[in-house]
Design a protein around this motif. Structure first.
Motif, mmCIF file in Angstrom:
data_model
loop_
_atom_site.group_PDB
_atom_site.id
_atom_site.type_symbol
_atom_site.label_atom_id
_atom_site.label_comp_id
_atom_site.label_asym_id
_atom_site.label_seq_id
_atom_site.Cartn_x
_atom_site.Cartn_y
_atom_site.Cartn_z
ATOM 1 N N GLY A 291 11.208 75.141 8.692
ATOM 2 C CA GLY A 291 11.852 74.795 10.012
ATOM 3 C C GLY A 291 11.426 73.385 10.353
ATOM 4 N N GLN A 292 10.016 73.373 10.340
ATOM 5 C CA GLN A 292 9.536 72.066 10.794
ATOM 6 C C GLN A 292 9.695 70.960 9.678
ATOM 7 N N VAL A 293 9.636 71.451 8.381
ATOM 8 C CA VAL A 293 9.926 70.356 7.383
ATOM 9 C C VAL A 293 11.395 69.875 7.346
ATOM 10 N N ILE A 294 12.391 70.745 7.493
ATOM 11 C CA ILE A 294 13.760 70.470 7.371
ATOM 12 C C ILE A 294 14.369 69.729 8.504
ATOM 13 N N THR A 295 13.649 69.939 9.914
ATOM 14 C CA THR A 295 14.054 69.470 11.123
ATOM 15 C C THR A 295 13.351 68.513 11.651
ATOM 16 N N ARG A 296 12.273 68.345 11.026
ATOM 17 C CA ARG A 296 11.162 67.340 11.665
ATOM 18 C C ARG A 296 10.923 67.618 13.143
ATOM 19 N N GLN A 297 10.903 68.943 13.643
ATOM 20 C CA GLN A 297 10.657 68.929 14.844
ATOM 21 C C GLN A 297 9.435 70.056 15.165
ATOM 22 N N ASP A 298 8.817 69.933 16.024
ATOM 23 C CA ASP A 298 7.832 70.995 16.433
ATOM 24 C C ASP A 298 7.929 72.369 16.267
ATOM 25 N N ARG A 299 7.122 73.108 15.649
ATOM 26 C CA ARG A 299 7.372 74.641 15.466
ATOM 27 C C ARG A 299 7.777 75.589 16.820
ATOM 28 N N ARG A 300 7.400 74.889 18.103
ATOM 29 C CA ARG A 300 7.849 75.607 19.143
ATOM 30 C C ARG A 300 9.097 75.510 19.762
ATOM 31 N N ASP A 301 9.777 74.387 19.165
ATOM 32 C CA ASP A 301 11.127 74.151 19.509
ATOM 33 C C ASP A 301 12.159 74.953 18.927
ATOM 34 N N PHE A 302 11.835 76.027 18.120
ATOM 35 C CA PHE A 302 12.970 76.569 17.444
ATOM 36 C C PHE A 302 12.546 77.974 17.163
ATOM 37 N N SER A 303 13.279 78.811 16.901
ATOM 38 C CA SER A 303 12.980 80.345 16.629
ATOM 39 C C SER A 303 13.068 80.392 15.047
ATOM 40 N N ALA A 304 12.206 81.552 14.431
ATOM 41 C CA ALA A 304 12.451 81.873 13.178
ATOM 42 C C ALA A 304 13.757 82.472 12.868
ATOM 43 N N GLY A 305 14.388 83.068 13.807
ATOM 44 C CA GLY A 305 15.946 83.559 13.494
ATOM 45 C C GLY A 305 16.640 82.529 13.288
ATOM 46 N N GLU A 306 16.602 81.491 14.170
ATOM 47 C CA GLU A 306 17.768 80.207 13.691
ATOM 48 C C GLU A 306 17.568 79.681 12.240
ATOM 49 N N VAL A 307 16.238 79.506 11.782
ATOM 50 C CA VAL A 307 15.925 79.180 10.342
ATOM 51 C C VAL A 307 16.383 79.994 9.399
ATOM 52 N N LEU A 308 16.121 81.363 9.690
ATOM 53 C CA LEU A 308 16.519 82.637 8.714
ATOM 54 C C LEU A 308 18.195 82.524 8.658
ATOM 55 N N ARG A 309 18.667 82.342 9.550
ATOM 56 C CA ARG A 309 20.215 82.473 9.513
ATOM 57 C C ARG A 309 20.633 80.992 8.823
ATOM 58 N N ALA A 310 20.172 80.188 8.865
ATOM 59 C CA ALA A 310 20.575 78.798 8.178
ATOM 60 C C ALA A 310 20.258 78.918 6.661
#
Length: 102
Positions: free
Chosen positions: A47-66
């Motif tokens: 998630g951090q690599v593909i969005t270039r955002q801090d890991r605290r800004d998104f949940s693992a569930g959002e990345v898993l779903r995508a």
């Protein structure tokens, strides 16, 4: 594919994710993971690599779903079996080797 991660829209493709993760060494992780190529990456790292955002800004569930929607294999944490709590009598019986009644 259009997806929303951390309230921001992203246009992701499987080839784009593969290209983004090329040359990135997987971190050690014990939680959910995504298999990209032949490597297991922690979900938060992807998630951090593909969005270039801090890991605290998104949940693992959002990345898993995508990643699942893009066709990647995702591994989640196994669900722990419920622990059976014994009464003092049942515990003493078990220690003596006597069958425990339920």
């Amino acid at each position: 594919m259009r997806c929303v991660i951390a309230r921001f829209p992203f246009e992701l493709t499987k080839s784009g994710v593969l290209e983004s993760m090329k040359g990135i060494k997987p971190e050690l992780g014990t939680g959910e993971s995504v298999i990209i190529g032949r490597r297991h990456y922690p979900v938060k790292q992807v998630g951090q690599v593909i969005t270039r955002q801090d890991r605290r800004d998104f949940s693992a569930g959002e990345v898993l779903r995508a990643m699942t929607q893009l066709g990647f294999t995702c591994r989640t944490l196994p669900v722990a079996a419920p622990v059976r709590i014994l009464s003092p009598f049942q515990h003493a019986s078990a220690m003596l080797g006597t069958p425990v009644s339920v």
